[in-house]
Design a protein around this motif. Sequence first.
Motif, short mmCIF file in Angstrom:
data_model
loop_
_atom_site.label_atom_id
_atom_site.label_comp_id
_atom_site.label_asym_id
_atom_site.label_seq_id
_atom_site.Cartn_x
_atom_site.Cartn_y
_atom_site.Cartn_z
N LEU A 92 0.85 -1.19 0.00
CA LEU A 92 0.00 0.00 0.00
C LEU A 92 0.89 1.24 0.00
O LEU A 92 1.88 1.30 0.73
CB LEU A 92 -0.87 0.02 1.25
CG LEU A 92 -2.04 -0.96 1.30
CD1 LEU A 92 -2.59 -1.05 2.73
CD2 LEU A 92 -3.13 -0.55 0.33
N SER A 98 -2.31 5.03 2.61
CA SER A 98 -3.47 4.52 1.88
C SER A 98 -3.96 3.20 2.48
O SER A 98 -3.18 2.42 3.01
CB SER A 98 -3.11 4.29 0.42
OG SER A 98 -4.13 3.55 -0.23
N LYS A 99 -5.28 2.99 2.39
CA LYS A 99 -5.86 1.70 2.73
C LYS A 99 -6.55 1.08 1.52
O LYS A 99 -7.28 0.12 1.65
CB LYS A 99 -6.88 1.86 3.87
CG LYS A 99 -6.31 2.46 5.14
CD LYS A 99 -7.35 2.50 6.26
CE LYS A 99 -6.73 3.17 7.49
NZ LYS A 99 -7.59 3.06 8.69
N ASP A 134 2.98 -4.15 3.22
CA ASP A 134 4.26 -3.45 3.16
C ASP A 134 5.21 -3.88 2.04
O ASP A 134 6.18 -3.17 1.77
CB ASP A 134 4.99 -3.51 4.51
CG ASP A 134 4.89 -4.88 5.18
OD1 ASP A 134 4.32 -5.80 4.57
OD2 ASP A 134 5.39 -5.01 6.31
N THR A 155 6.60 -19.95 13.22
CA THR A 155 7.33 -18.91 12.50
C THR A 155 7.38 -17.69 13.42
O THR A 155 6.35 -17.23 13.91
CB THR A 155 6.61 -18.58 11.18
OG1 THR A 155 6.74 -19.69 10.29
CG2 THR A 155 7.20 -17.35 10.52
N LEU A 186 7.68 -12.24 10.46
CA LEU A 186 6.92 -12.26 9.21
C LEU A 186 7.80 -12.17 7.98
O LEU A 186 7.35 -12.43 6.87
CB LEU A 186 5.89 -11.12 9.19
CG LEU A 186 4.57 -11.42 9.93
CD1 LEU A 186 4.71 -11.29 11.42
CD2 LEU A 186 3.45 -10.52 9.43
N ASP A 234 -7.76 -4.58 13.43
CA ASP A 234 -6.99 -3.95 12.36
C ASP A 234 -5.65 -4.65 12.17
O ASP A 234 -5.20 -5.37 13.06
CB ASP A 234 -6.77 -2.45 12.66
CG ASP A 234 -6.82 -1.60 11.39
OD1 ASP A 234 -6.46 -2.11 10.31
OD2 ASP A 234 -7.21 -0.41 11.49
N TRP A 235 -5.07 -4.45 10.98
CA TRP A 235 -3.77 -5.04 10.64
C TRP A 235 -2.69 -3.97 10.81
O TRP A 235 -2.69 -2.96 10.10
CB TRP A 235 -3.75 -5.54 9.20
CG TRP A 235 -2.42 -6.15 8.81
CD1 TRP A 235 -1.33 -5.46 8.35
CD2 TRP A 235 -2.04 -7.52 8.88
NE1 TRP A 235 -0.29 -6.34 8.13
CE2 TRP A 235 -0.70 -7.61 8.44
CE3 TRP A 235 -2.70 -8.69 9.26
CZ2 TRP A 235 -0.01 -8.82 8.38
CZ3 TRP A 235 -2.00 -9.90 9.21
CH2 TRP A 235 -0.67 -9.95 8.77
N VAL A 249 1.08 -2.28 10.76
CA VAL A 249 2.31 -2.28 9.97
C VAL A 249 3.38 -1.56 10.79
O VAL A 249 3.24 -0.38 11.06
CB VAL A 249 2.12 -1.56 8.64
CG1 VAL A 249 3.43 -1.55 7.85
CG2 VAL A 249 1.02 -2.23 7.81
N PRO A 250 4.45 -2.23 11.23
CA PRO A 250 4.67 -3.66 11.04
C PRO A 250 3.87 -4.51 12.02
O PRO A 250 3.45 -4.01 13.08
CB PRO A 250 6.17 -3.81 11.34
CG PRO A 250 6.45 -2.75 12.35
CD PRO A 250 5.56 -1.59 11.97
N THR A 251 3.67 -5.77 11.67
CA THR A 251 3.08 -6.76 12.56
C THR A 251 4.23 -7.57 13.14
O THR A 251 5.06 -8.08 12.41
CB THR A 251 2.12 -7.67 11.77
OG1 THR A 251 0.98 -6.91 11.39
CG2 THR A 251 1.67 -8.86 12.60
N LEU A 276 2.83 -13.40 14.67
CA LEU A 276 1.85 -13.98 13.75
C LEU A 276 0.49 -14.24 14.40
O LEU A 276 -0.48 -14.48 13.70
CB LEU A 276 2.38 -15.29 13.15
CG LEU A 276 3.32 -15.13 11.95
CD1 LEU A 276 4.70 -14.71 12.36
CD2 LEU A 276 3.38 -16.40 11.11
N GLY A 282 -4.52 0.53 11.96
CA GLY A 282 -3.83 -0.22 10.92
C GLY A 282 -4.28 0.18 9.53
O GLY A 282 -4.67 1.33 9.29
N VAL A 283 -4.19 -0.77 8.61
CA VAL A 283 -4.40 -0.45 7.19
C VAL A 283 -5.66 -1.06 6.58
O VAL A 283 -5.88 -0.96 5.37
CB VAL A 283 -3.18 -0.91 6.35
CG1 VAL A 283 -1.93 -0.16 6.77
CG2 VAL A 283 -2.97 -2.42 6.44
#
Lengths: 278, 278
Positions: free
Chosen positions: A111, A115-116, A155, A215, A218, B210-211, B213-215, B218, B228-229
């Motif tokens: 993005l 912006s979304k 990202d 994990t 990310l 919301d997501w 950035v950065p996450t 996990l 978030g975005v």
Amino acid sequence: MRQPDPLDRASPDPSRLSLNTATVKQQWTLAQAIDGCARHGIRGIAPWRDKVAELGLKKSVSLIKNHDLTVTGLCRGGFFTARDWLDDNRRAIEEAHALEADCLVLVVGGLPAGSKDLAHARDRVRECIARILPEARQAGVPLAIEPLHPMQAADRACVNTLEQALDICDVLGEGIGIAVDVYHVWWDPKLEQQIKRAGRKRILGYHICDWLVPTRDLLNDRGMMGDGVIDLPRIRGWVEAAGYAGMHEVEIFSESDWWKRDPDEVLKTCVERHGSCT
Amino acid sequence: MRQPDPLDRASPDPSRLSLNTATVKQQWTLAQAIDGCARHGIRGIAPWRDKVAELGLKKSVSLIKNHDLTVTGLCRGGFFTARDWLDDNRRAIEEAHALEADCLVLVVGGLPAGSKDLAHARDRVRECIARILPEARQAGVPLAIEPLHPMQAADRACVNTLEQALDICDVLGEGIGIAVDVYHVWWDPKLEQQIKRAGRKRILGYHICDWLVPTRDLLNDRGMMGDGVIDLPRIRGWVEAAGYAGMHEVEIFSESDWWKRDPDEVLKTCVERHGSCT
């Protein structure tokens, strides 16, 4: 119980292994990586552009030629969210041409800042690729859209499935295809179907590593083949059944493990695991 | 430039906010969360089963009734990889029935230990749901398959897109649908299309957060709406256009932020952001 697929069991030809330089990016320059490939009998390489710039393009070309390595891809073009995206992608095409790379890998960007609007970002990616594609065709450099894992949609890349990437290819025509990186697509319920759809014409690269459980990061916690849960022989079977006859490029981002090891140990392990686990 | 969608701008009805107890799981018991909802004018709740067990099912039912809260879902059934999955899902159906939950949310489980066979895991999920579905219908408890983000495919849920979940619903028929959690599906290029396909009949729940950035993790690094975005108004527009008339359930897993805050501040923020950002 299912019958095991015969494709699951045949080991791949060792001469099809390629090293993406990201796998040893913390330890080695490009010159060292080229020497490393020679020492370990690895026949392909996929350099990142910062490493090429560091060594110099001409020197990179001549060292790679001297060692008779196939350049399975140049990483990377794309990032259409950057201000200088057009000039940067033009330079990337020139470099890929000089290196005689099988393709220029496109990581398309996420993005735009603030912006979304994902749909808009995706439209823009298609438009930007359309803009650079004639120059890529002219230079004889196939462009490979690499769908990235959905966890990197914001990202790094807003193209996140093979289906989406192939839809873009269908609109844009000749000179463009996809890079299938198992790390990004292994989870996709439509993976087999979309690999088949892509076929020989659209599959420009095949990247391998593994998905670790758990994990821990990310971006930089990829596993060595065999250390995770990806069914690598099965996916290779699909890719080969689709007609792909190119190399298998190992690309491992691993902050806390492989980037900390002796790079000769890393390459030795890549060779072994390519034979036993993919 | 695109025209802004009118649906992007109308604030949602505050009475449609629901609290998933995971949002304050580190701070509050279910009894405290019920009281908190009452204090903050939140009209719905989605409890997790461990919290129900801790308080006792009867007590949970009576406290929720006393406060006249809608139970937007019981979390969770599924995990068909567990040894006792059948009994556990039967108990979950009974609890959802007693709580008069709008649905029982199914987190279906990932790969069985030692397996890399995603296709088999997915077949098994469909078979296991088929096995419990008659009992769920009998109890009047709709089952809601929640596709989880592809980054959780290995360890939590091998159903990872709405398309995949809806394909399962199509095979299984009545009494089953989906929970749309924006965190898991916001990136999907086919999101709008699949929400439309699902329609009023199949959309059993709508979860928001919301997501970031950065996450940084996990599992437990979700953001508060607006931080978030994710284009929450747009997705709500799609869900409403498909006919969904249920509540908006806030579900935030946040080890390093919201789980550390005063839970009354968390609920106050949920109410504010539901009004201003979703």
